[in-house]
Structures are given as C-alpha cells and as structure tokens.
Design an enzyme around this catalytic site. Sequence first.
Site, PDB file in Angstrom:
ATOM      1  N   SER A   6       0.872  -1.183   0.000  1.00 44.16           N
ATOM      2  CA  SER A   6       0.000   0.000   0.000  1.00 44.16           C
ATOM      3  C   SER A   6       0.902   1.224   0.000  1.00 44.16           C
ATOM      4  CB  SER A   6      -0.853   0.026   1.275  1.00 44.16           C
ATOM      5  OG  SER A   6      -1.233   1.371   1.542  1.00 44.16           O
ATOM      6  N   HIS A  29      -1.644  -1.993  -3.947  1.00 47.39           N
ATOM      7  CA  HIS A  29      -2.865  -1.732  -3.181  1.00 47.39           C
ATOM      8  C   HIS A  29      -3.139  -0.230  -3.134  1.00 47.39           C
ATOM      9  CE1 HIS A  29      -5.825  -2.827  -0.039  1.00 47.39           C
ATOM     10  NE2 HIS A  29      -5.451  -1.741   0.593  1.00 47.39           N
ATOM     11  N   ASP A  31      -5.303   2.663  -1.581  1.00 44.24           N
ATOM     12  CA  ASP A  31      -6.186   3.007  -0.448  1.00 44.24           C
ATOM     13  C   ASP A  31      -6.957   4.281  -0.765  1.00 44.24           C
ATOM     14  OD1 ASP A  31      -3.820   1.701   1.838  1.00 44.24           O
ATOM     15  OD2 ASP A  31      -5.879   1.023   1.534  1.00 44.24           O
ATOM     16  N   MET A  33      -9.718   6.885   0.014  1.00 47.46           N
ATOM     17  CA  MET A  33     -10.475   7.387   1.173  1.00 47.46           C
ATOM     18  C   MET A  33     -11.183   8.681   0.776  1.00 47.46           C
ATOM     19  SD  MET A  33      -7.615   6.845   4.152  1.00 47.46           S
ATOM     20  CE  MET A  33      -6.654   5.322   4.209  1.00 47.46           C
ATOM     21  N   HIS A  62      -8.908  -0.610  -2.810  1.00 47.79           N
ATOM     22  CA  HIS A  62      -9.628  -0.704  -1.536  1.00 47.79           C
ATOM     23  C   HIS A  62     -10.403   0.600  -1.349  1.00 47.79           C
ATOM     24  CE1 HIS A  62      -9.200  -0.973   3.154  1.00 47.79           C
ATOM     25  NE2 HIS A  62     -10.450  -1.132   2.747  1.00 47.79           N
ATOM     26  N   MET A  64     -12.504   2.878   0.594  1.00 50.24           N
ATOM     27  CA  MET A  64     -13.010   3.254   1.903  1.00 50.24           C
ATOM     28  C   MET A  64     -13.848   4.523   1.683  1.00 50.24           C
ATOM     29  SD  MET A  64      -9.528   2.457   3.988  1.00 50.24           S
ATOM     30  CE  MET A  64      -8.556   2.579   2.493  1.00 50.24           C
ATOM     31  N   MET A 133      -9.867  -6.368   7.677  1.00 52.19           N
ATOM     32  CA  MET A 133      -9.096  -5.250   8.236  1.00 52.19           C
ATOM     33  C   MET A 133      -8.552  -5.659   9.593  1.00 52.19           C
ATOM     34  SD  MET A 133      -9.097  -3.049   5.925  1.00 52.19           S
ATOM     35  CE  MET A 133      -8.210  -1.789   6.844  1.00 52.19           C
ATOM     36  N   GLY A 138      -8.425   3.902   7.704  1.00 57.26           N
ATOM     37  CA  GLY A 138      -8.310   5.355   7.726  1.00 57.26           C
ATOM     38  C   GLY A 138      -6.888   5.858   7.707  1.00 57.26           C
ATOM     39  N   GLY A 141       0.353   2.700   9.436  1.00 60.12           N
ATOM     40  CA  GLY A 141       1.228   2.750  10.609  1.00 60.12           C
ATOM     41  C   GLY A 141       0.592   2.350  11.924  1.00 60.12           C
ATOM     42  N   ASP A 171      -5.230  -6.698   5.928  1.00 61.98           N
ATOM     43  CA  ASP A 171      -4.775  -5.325   5.695  1.00 61.98           C
ATOM     44  C   ASP A 171      -4.626  -4.560   7.013  1.00 61.98           C
ATOM     45  OD1 ASP A 171      -6.216  -2.639   3.632  1.00 61.98           O
ATOM     46  OD2 ASP A 171      -4.348  -2.810   4.746  1.00 61.98           O
ATOM     47  N   GLY A 172      -3.352  -4.242   7.346  1.00 54.80           N
ATOM     48  CA  GLY A 172      -3.137  -3.358   8.495  1.00 54.80           C
ATOM     49  C   GLY A 172      -2.165  -3.936   9.501  1.00 54.80           C
ATOM     50  N   GLY A 173      -1.051  -3.218   9.713  1.00 60.27           N
ATOM     51  CA  GLY A 173      -0.083  -3.626  10.742  1.00 60.27           C
ATOM     52  C   GLY A 173       0.691  -4.876  10.387  1.00 60.27           C
ATOM     53  N   SER A 194       3.404   0.704   5.782  1.00 64.13           N
ATOM     54  CA  SER A 194       4.532   1.361   6.460  1.00 64.13           C
ATOM     55  C   SER A 194       5.740   0.429   6.632  1.00 64.13           C
ATOM     56  CB  SER A 194       4.081   1.904   7.813  1.00 64.13           C
ATOM     57  OG  SER A 194       3.407   0.889   8.527  1.00 64.13           O
TER      58      SER A 194
HETATM   59  C1  DX5 Z   1      -5.751   1.577   6.203  1.00 65.04           C
HETATM   60  C2  DX5 Z   1      -5.426   1.001   4.841  1.00 65.04           C
HETATM   61  C3  DX5 Z   1      -4.277   0.036   4.886  1.00 65.04           C
HETATM   62  C4  DX5 Z   1      -2.995   0.694   5.392  1.00 65.04           C
HETATM   63  C5  DX5 Z   1      -1.944  -0.351   5.623  1.00 65.04           C
HETATM   64  O1  DX5 Z   1      -6.987   2.253   6.133  1.00 65.04           O
HETATM   65  O2  DX5 Z   1      -6.534   0.303   4.318  1.00 65.04           O
HETATM   66  O3  DX5 Z   1      -4.066  -0.503   3.573  1.00 65.04           O
HETATM   67  O4  DX5 Z   1      -2.548   1.625   4.438  1.00 65.04           O
HETATM   68  O5  DX5 Z   1      -0.847   0.329   6.129  1.00 65.04           O
HETATM   69  P1  DX5 Z   1       0.084  -0.338   7.259  1.00 65.04           P
HETATM   70  O6  DX5 Z   1       0.689  -1.548   6.592  1.00 65.04           O
HETATM   71  O7  DX5 Z   1       1.078   0.753   7.548  1.00 65.04           O
HETATM   72  O8  DX5 Z   1      -0.811  -0.698   8.408  1.00 65.04           O
HETATM   73 ZN    ZN Z   2      -6.138  -0.835   2.432  1.00 66.49          ZN
END
Ligand code: DX5
Ligand code: ZN
Length: 212
Positions: A6, A29, A31, A33, A62, A64, A133, A138, A141, A171-173, A194
């Site tokens: 991402s 990916h 993102d 928003m 993705h 959002m 998720m 949103g 990091g 997706d995430g962390g 990140s």
């Molecule tokens: C959050 C996004 C994720 C995010 C992942 O809303 O959907 O894709 O960018 O970023 P890291 O890998 O830093 O959690």
């Molecule tokens: Zn995402």
Amino acid sequence: MICAPSFLSSNFSKLKEEILSIDQAKWLHFDVMDGKFVSNETYNHRILKEIKQYSNQVFDCHLMIEDPEKHVEDYAISGANFITFHYEATEHSDALIKKIKSLNVKAGISIKPDTEVSVLNELLKDIDLVLIMSVEPGKGGQKFMPCALDKIKYLNNKRKDNGFDFLIEVDGGIDFETAKKVKDVGADVIVVGSFIFNQENRNEIIKELENV
Ligand code: DX5
Ligand code: ZN
C-alpha cells in the site's frame, strides 16, 4: 503469499520513484479514502491512470468510501483489477458484487474490525476476495489487531467446507511476524504499507514477506 504494497505511506512528491521502488510486487494496493466513510481523504480513480503509465501490476483498489455503487465504474474504466468495497458502506452488497463482476473486474468485500465475519455468509459463494481489516481503516502505521486471526480462520474453514474459491486478504499492521501469523490461519494476500515504505531495501522485504 501475495504481497500487495500500500503506497499510502509513500512520499507522494516522488510517486513514480516510490512505485518503481516496489516493482517486484505483483499487486499494488490503492487506499481510496473519501473523508466521509473514513475521516482521511487520499485520492480517486484518476491516480490509476497515472500509475498505469509505468506499472503493469495487479491494481487492488480498496474503496473506503460512502456510496461505492456510484464510483465502481470509474475504477473499472481506469484499470482496476480488483475493486473492494466495505460491507458497512452499502445496503446492497449482493447487487454491488454483481455490478463489479459485470464490469469484468474481480469483486472484493471488506469488513472493519468491529464487524462480525458471519455477516458475509450469504455473499461467499459470489465474492472473489474478502479483505479482513486488522486495523481501523483510515490510516497507515497502526498496530495489528489479533481479532483478525479468528475471522481469517473462519473464512478459510467456510471456503474448504463449501468449495468456495475467494481469496483472503489481510490489511493493516503487517510485518514479518504478523505476516506469518495470518498465513498460518489461511491468508492468501497481505497488504503492507509502512513496514515496506519505512525501509530502503523494499523489493527484498517484499520477497521475504511472500515467503514467510
Ligand atoms: C488503512 C489502509 C491500509 C494501510 C496499511 O486504512 O486500508 O491498507 O494503508 O498500512 P500499514 O501496513 O502501515 O498498516
Ligand atoms: Zn487498504
């Protein structure tokens, strides 16, 4: 596993260079928003056309956003390969899945950490991808939320018991440690922001993530 970087956490002032720095990734990916479904606002479908000039990766979008029904055609026309909307953003998930597939794009659905995975039961026969998720959508990091693991396990069992063939994406962390955890319970695709963009040797990290 497939690694879908991402670029939300990348340096947008040198976007082409940043995207080329992860050219070993098979997926990319996006993102998206809208500042309404989530408080942040990023970019819209126009960025796909820009990046398509120098990337032939799988475009994993993705969304959002609120009212995804109104926007999926823009992403299909702009070159999306997967369009994933949020279960929480529409009353008509089944119709939207059919609409995305009618545009010859793979249909994905995502649920937030607080949403029960069983809400997806009736959709699993038609969906191409489920995005779990492991952070509150949103921003990048954030810390991985272990509640995602049981949802992945649940979906993997549903898939096996019913012969479904949807992909499970998380997706995430995600880093080396959490990538292994989600792989062990059935994930096929990991979104990594990140952890990749905070380091220099990005293509090496991608290779290692794919083989945890
Ligand atoms: C959050 C996004 C994720 C995010 C992942 O809303 O959907 O894709 O960018 O970023 P890291 O890998 O830093 O959690
Ligand atoms: Zn995402």
